[in-house]
Design a protein around this motif. Structure first.
Motif, PDB file in Angstrom:
ATOM      1  N   GLN A 128       0.827  -1.211   0.000  1.00 50.86           N
ATOM      2  CA  GLN A 128       0.000   0.000   0.000  1.00 50.86           C
ATOM      3  C   GLN A 128       0.861   1.261   0.000  1.00 50.86           C
ATOM      4  O   GLN A 128       0.610   2.197  -0.721  1.00 50.86           O
ATOM      5  CB  GLN A 128      -0.928  -0.003   1.222  1.00 50.86           C
ATOM      6  CG  GLN A 128      -1.980  -1.096   1.152  1.00 50.86           C
ATOM      7  CD  GLN A 128      -2.802  -1.203   2.420  1.00 50.86           C
ATOM      8  OE1 GLN A 128      -2.410  -0.703   3.469  1.00 50.86           O
ATOM      9  NE2 GLN A 128      -3.933  -1.872   2.338  1.00 50.86           N
ATOM     10  N   ASP A 129       1.883   1.228   0.844  1.00 51.01           N
ATOM     11  CA  ASP A 129       2.735   2.416   0.939  1.00 51.01           C
ATOM     12  C   ASP A 129       4.138   1.995   1.373  1.00 51.01           C
ATOM     13  O   ASP A 129       4.289   1.037   2.126  1.00 51.01           O
ATOM     14  CB  ASP A 129       2.132   3.391   1.968  1.00 51.01           C
ATOM     15  CG  ASP A 129       2.532   4.824   1.668  1.00 51.01           C
ATOM     16  OD1 ASP A 129       3.220   5.048   0.662  1.00 51.01           O
ATOM     17  OD2 ASP A 129       2.159   5.714   2.456  1.00 51.01           O
ATOM     18  N   GLY A 130       5.144   2.728   0.922  1.00 49.64           N
ATOM     19  CA  GLY A 130       6.516   2.408   1.286  1.00 49.64           C
ATOM     20  C   GLY A 130       7.233   1.693   0.160  1.00 49.64           C
ATOM     21  O   GLY A 130       6.726   1.592  -0.958  1.00 49.64           O
ATOM     22  N   ARG A 131       8.433   1.198   0.474  1.00 55.21           N
ATOM     23  CA  ARG A 131       9.265   0.569  -0.570  1.00 55.21           C
ATOM     24  C   ARG A 131       9.861  -0.723  -0.019  1.00 55.21           C
ATOM     25  O   ARG A 131      10.257  -0.779   1.152  1.00 55.21           O
ATOM     26  CB  ARG A 131      10.378   1.539  -0.959  1.00 55.21           C
ATOM     27  CG  ARG A 131      11.096   1.210  -2.260  1.00 55.21           C
ATOM     28  CD  ARG A 131      12.126   2.277  -2.554  1.00 55.21           C
ATOM     29  NE  ARG A 131      13.284   2.163  -1.670  1.00 55.21           N
ATOM     30  CZ  ARG A 131      14.346   1.400  -1.931  1.00 55.21           C
ATOM     31  NH1 ARG A 131      14.422   0.704  -3.045  1.00 55.21           N
ATOM     32  NH2 ARG A 131      15.353   1.348  -1.082  1.00 55.21           N
ATOM     33  N   VAL A 132       9.914  -1.738  -0.867  1.00 57.61           N
ATOM     34  CA  VAL A 132      10.568  -2.994  -0.494  1.00 57.61           C
ATOM     35  C   VAL A 132      11.678  -3.260  -1.504  1.00 57.61           C
ATOM     36  O   VAL A 132      11.440  -3.289  -2.708  1.00 57.61           O
ATOM     37  CB  VAL A 132       9.580  -4.188  -0.505  1.00 57.61           C
ATOM     38  CG1 VAL A 132      10.319  -5.491  -0.193  1.00 57.61           C
ATOM     39  CG2 VAL A 132       8.455  -3.982   0.488  1.00 57.61           C
ATOM     40  N   SER A 133      12.892  -3.430  -0.982  1.00 55.47           N
ATOM     41  CA  SER A 133      14.023  -3.729  -1.858  1.00 55.47           C
ATOM     42  C   SER A 133      14.681  -5.011  -1.372  1.00 55.47           C
ATOM     43  O   SER A 133      14.992  -5.155  -0.186  1.00 55.47           O
ATOM     44  CB  SER A 133      14.988  -2.544  -1.814  1.00 55.47           C
ATOM     45  OG  SER A 133      16.233  -2.934  -2.327  1.00 55.47           O
ATOM     46  N   ILE A 134      14.858  -5.954  -2.279  1.00 54.24           N
ATOM     47  CA  ILE A 134      15.528  -7.221  -1.944  1.00 54.24           C
ATOM     48  C   ILE A 134      16.636  -7.433  -2.967  1.00 54.24           C
ATOM     49  O   ILE A 134      16.409  -7.247  -4.173  1.00 54.24           O
ATOM     50  CB  ILE A 134      14.527  -8.400  -1.944  1.00 54.24           C
ATOM     51  CG1 ILE A 134      13.452  -8.163  -0.859  1.00 54.24           C
ATOM     52  CG2 ILE A 134      15.237  -9.725  -1.690  1.00 54.24           C
ATOM     53  CD1 ILE A 134      12.339  -9.187  -0.792  1.00 54.24           C
ATOM     54  N   PHE A 135      17.813  -7.804  -2.504  1.00 53.63           N
ATOM     55  CA  PHE A 135      19.026  -7.906  -3.354  1.00 53.63           C
ATOM     56  C   PHE A 135      19.250  -6.584  -4.103  1.00 53.63           C
ATOM     57  O   PHE A 135      19.649  -6.579  -5.277  1.00 53.63           O
ATOM     58  CB  PHE A 135      18.904  -9.042  -4.381  1.00 53.63           C
ATOM     59  CG  PHE A 135      18.525 -10.379  -3.807  1.00 53.63           C
ATOM     60  CD1 PHE A 135      19.252 -10.938  -2.769  1.00 53.63           C
ATOM     61  CD2 PHE A 135      17.443 -11.095  -4.312  1.00 53.63           C
ATOM     62  CE1 PHE A 135      18.900 -12.188  -2.239  1.00 53.63           C
ATOM     63  CE2 PHE A 135      17.090 -12.330  -3.788  1.00 53.63           C
ATOM     64  CZ  PHE A 135      17.821 -12.871  -2.746  1.00 53.63           C
ATOM     65  N   ASN A 136      18.952  -5.476  -3.441  1.00 50.14           N
ATOM     66  CA  ASN A 136      19.073  -4.136  -4.034  1.00 50.14           C
ATOM     67  C   ASN A 136      18.193  -3.941  -5.273  1.00 50.14           C
ATOM     68  O   ASN A 136      18.502  -3.133  -6.144  1.00 50.14           O
ATOM     69  CB  ASN A 136      20.529  -3.811  -4.384  1.00 50.14           C
ATOM     70  CG  ASN A 136      21.351  -3.576  -3.143  1.00 50.14           C
ATOM     71  OD1 ASN A 136      20.860  -3.023  -2.156  1.00 50.14           O
ATOM     72  ND2 ASN A 136      22.584  -4.036  -3.164  1.00 50.14           N
ATOM     73  N   LYS A 137      17.131  -4.718  -5.358  1.00 50.16           N
ATOM     74  CA  LYS A 137      16.198  -4.573  -6.482  1.00 50.16           C
ATOM     75  C   LYS A 137      14.816  -4.288  -5.913  1.00 50.16           C
ATOM     76  O   LYS A 137      14.429  -4.867  -4.896  1.00 50.16           O
ATOM     77  CB  LYS A 137      16.114  -5.871  -7.295  1.00 50.16           C
ATOM     78  CG  LYS A 137      17.341  -6.157  -8.132  1.00 50.16           C
ATOM     79  CD  LYS A 137      17.167  -7.513  -8.796  1.00 50.16           C
ATOM     80  CE  LYS A 137      18.435  -7.928  -9.508  1.00 50.16           C
ATOM     81  NZ  LYS A 137      18.458  -9.356  -9.802  1.00 50.16           N
TER      82      LYS A 137
END
Lengths: 310, 259
Positions: free
Chosen positions: A66-75
């Motif tokens: 809904q809101d915010g950012r998710v980054s995994i392995f810098n992606k």
């Protein structure tokens, strides 16, 4: 600023102001800034209903962000979902297995999806202690066996990241120790980053290198296990039970310590051994009767409860 | 990761499943009854097998109950059972964390259902042939029909029945993906099927897709050229199938909670 931070520490998982709310508007997660270092075993702790599973579901793209950012392995997860999932293994809550299929068949159909060889199935079943299950259907397994098979499913694609939601649920004490050792070995030998959730600190404090404590949707603590232990030191107390509270307080303050009285005893944060010795010596020199000196060291569990209670 | 791998993976899930058992038992159900009936009436077999249109009669005798009731009912059950595999085993979350696009998952599952339907058609036709041959063992007077099997005609009718049941498949797939409770899509499908048995005589019965296999039977089993429909049922079936598949895909891919 972000670039600088990433350059300093390589985060396998990083969330920024992750927010999630029910359709009624009631928030479940509030500005979660999770930072899971590459190669670490991160214990994600919190009581039931704190928001652990919701966070993990968001990290795996099972819930629409809904809101915010998710980054995994810098992606970014939204843009690179499939590439990220190719290198991720997961176990979310209860086991996800096809009950009409055997352990081997459950893994074989996922081998097709991952495009990997079925040759790895037997060693993997050996690793999780299910080598002898043969033609027994997964539906006939005990909860512990299902949990082991779910862990095998999570490990099938030799992931760089493992996301495990309460993986030792349903396991007996021997099984818990076995799984713990297995996860440690995977982390050590393959450098796999592991995010593991639990509502019991005691259960995972022997496993994790880093800890995040979540409660009512907010991240209350995040850091190394050592940092949490340092917090433990800070909250340890010493009690002086003497015949003269006022003089005892004065002597303690003369030794540059802050103290207070509680139930007729003088209490202060646990100082160094030398300071304790000096205070005791001065009390005896001043002819103050010392009935008892007692130290109270809070264990990690108490700190966890204190964090979540406050 | 190719779409073919997704299909293979989905196909492996059907192994020993109730849906797979249903395909086999469903295909042999009516032909078995016909074998039994012919065993009971074995003294009349010689006349039946001497008929000039034996294969046509035999084929449509097998298809009669199948077209009006069992085929749509089988599709309703089979589609519900296939999607229910994920709900019942709590495996949607596992499936959605595999490196596959939601599009691949949706269409791989749909392809497997279509393949099972195709499997049913193949088995049913084999069973129809067996039900023609086995009764000859009961009677010394009855002989194998002299006329050739009208392969092309029978194949065309099979294709028509296949197309006619596609809208039911798409509607049921949409409902079963969307609704977790097994009974709701199943109940909805059965209610519509029962309604279709009445609607088939209504002039606007073609508005209910569950009537299409019945109409296909009426249009093909009878030699009466006066039986006509105001619309092309096969074309309507394909349009309905495409429309409900697109709607189903949109509803599935826009679902906020993929657990």
């Amino acid at each position: 600023m972000n670039t600088l931070r990433i350059a300093m520490k390589n985060f396998c998982i990083e969330t920024e102001n992750l927010h999630y709310a029910f359709s009624s508007g009631q928030p479940i997660l509030r500005n979660i800034n999770l930072q899971v270092e590459e190669g670490s075993i991160y214990g994600f702790l919190g009581p039931n209903g704190a928001g652990k599973t919701t966070t993990m579901r968001l990290l795996l793209g099972l819930l629409k962000k809904q809101d915010g950012r998710v980054s995994i392995f810098n992606k970014d997860l939204e843009q690179h979902r499939i590439a990220i999932l190719r290198q991720t293994g997961s176990l979310i809550e209860s086991p996800s297995l096809y009950s009409h299929l055997t352990a081997y068949e459950n893994l074989a159909l996922l081998c097709k999806v991952y495009g990997t060889s079925v040759k790895q199935i037997d060693p993997l079943l050996q690793l999780v202690g299910l080598a002898g299950t043969g033609s027994k259907k997964a539906g006939q397994f005990s909860l512990g066996m299902k949990q082991r098979l779910s862990i095998a499913v999570a490990l099938l694609n030799s992931p760089k990241l493992l996301v495990l939601d309460e993986p030792t649920n349903g396991l007996d004490p021997a099984g818990i120790i076995e799984i713990r050792e297995m996860l440690k070995n995977i982390n050590r030998q393959q450098g796999t980053t592991i995010l593991v959730s639990s509502h019991l600190l005691a259960e995972i404090e022997k496993l994790v290198t880093h800890v995040g404590v979540i409660h009512k949707g907010a991240l209350l603590f995040q850091g190394t296990l050592d940092a949490l232990k340092a917090k433990q030191e800070q909250t340890s107390l010493i009690y002086f039970d003497t015949g003269d509270e006022v003089s005892t307080l004065r002597i303690i303050r003369d030794n540059h310590q802050q103290a207070y009285t509680e139930n007729g005893k003088v209490v202060l944060p646990l100082p160094s051994k030398e300071t304790i010795a000096a205070i005791t010596r001065q009390l005896v020199q001043k002819d103050i009767a010392v009935y008892g000196v007692q130290t109270v060291q809070h264990d990690l569990e108490t700190i966890f409860i204190n964090l979540t209670n406050n | 990761m190719t779409f073919l791998q997704s299909i293979q993976s989905e196909w492996m899930k059907t192994r020993r499943s109730t849906a797979a058992v249903l395909v086999i038992t469903g295909a042999f159900f009516i032909p078995s009854i016909i074998i039994f009936m012919r065993f009971v009436q074995r003294e009349k077999l010689a006349a039946v097998y001497q008929s000039g249109s034996f294969w046509h009669n035999h084929f449509f005798k097998n298809w009669q109950v199948m077209a009006f009731l069992l085929l749509p009912l089988g599709v309703i059950l089979c589609v519900s059972l296939i999607t229910q595999l994920e709900y019942r085993n709590n495996t949607w979350k596992q499936l959605h964390t595999t490196p596959q696009s939601f599009t691949s998952i949706f269409f791989a599952k749909l392809t497997v259902i279509l393949l099972m339907l195709l499997q049913f058609f193949v088995l049913f036709n084999i069973a129809i042939y067996i039900s023609a041959v086995v009764p000859l063992l009961f009677s010394t007077k009855a002989v194998y029909p002299l006329q050739d099997i009208p392969w092309t005609d029978l194949l065309m009718v099979n294709v028509k029945f296949f197309i006619a049941c596609l809208p039911v498949l798409a509607i049921q797939y949409l409902l079963s993906l969307r609704i977790k409770n097994f009974m709701l899509p199943l109940g909805a499908g059965i209610v519509l099927l029962v309604a279709s048995t009445f609607a088939i005589q209504w002039e606007y019965g073609y508005m209910i897709p569950f009537t299409y296999t019945g109409y296909t039977y009426i249009l093909n089993a009878s030699a009466n050229p006066e039986i006509k429909m105001p619309v092309n049922i096969l074309l309507l079936s394909l349009i309905m199938f495409a429309a409900f598949t697109i709607l189903g895909y949109w509803l599935y891919s826009s679902k906020k909670d993929k657990c």
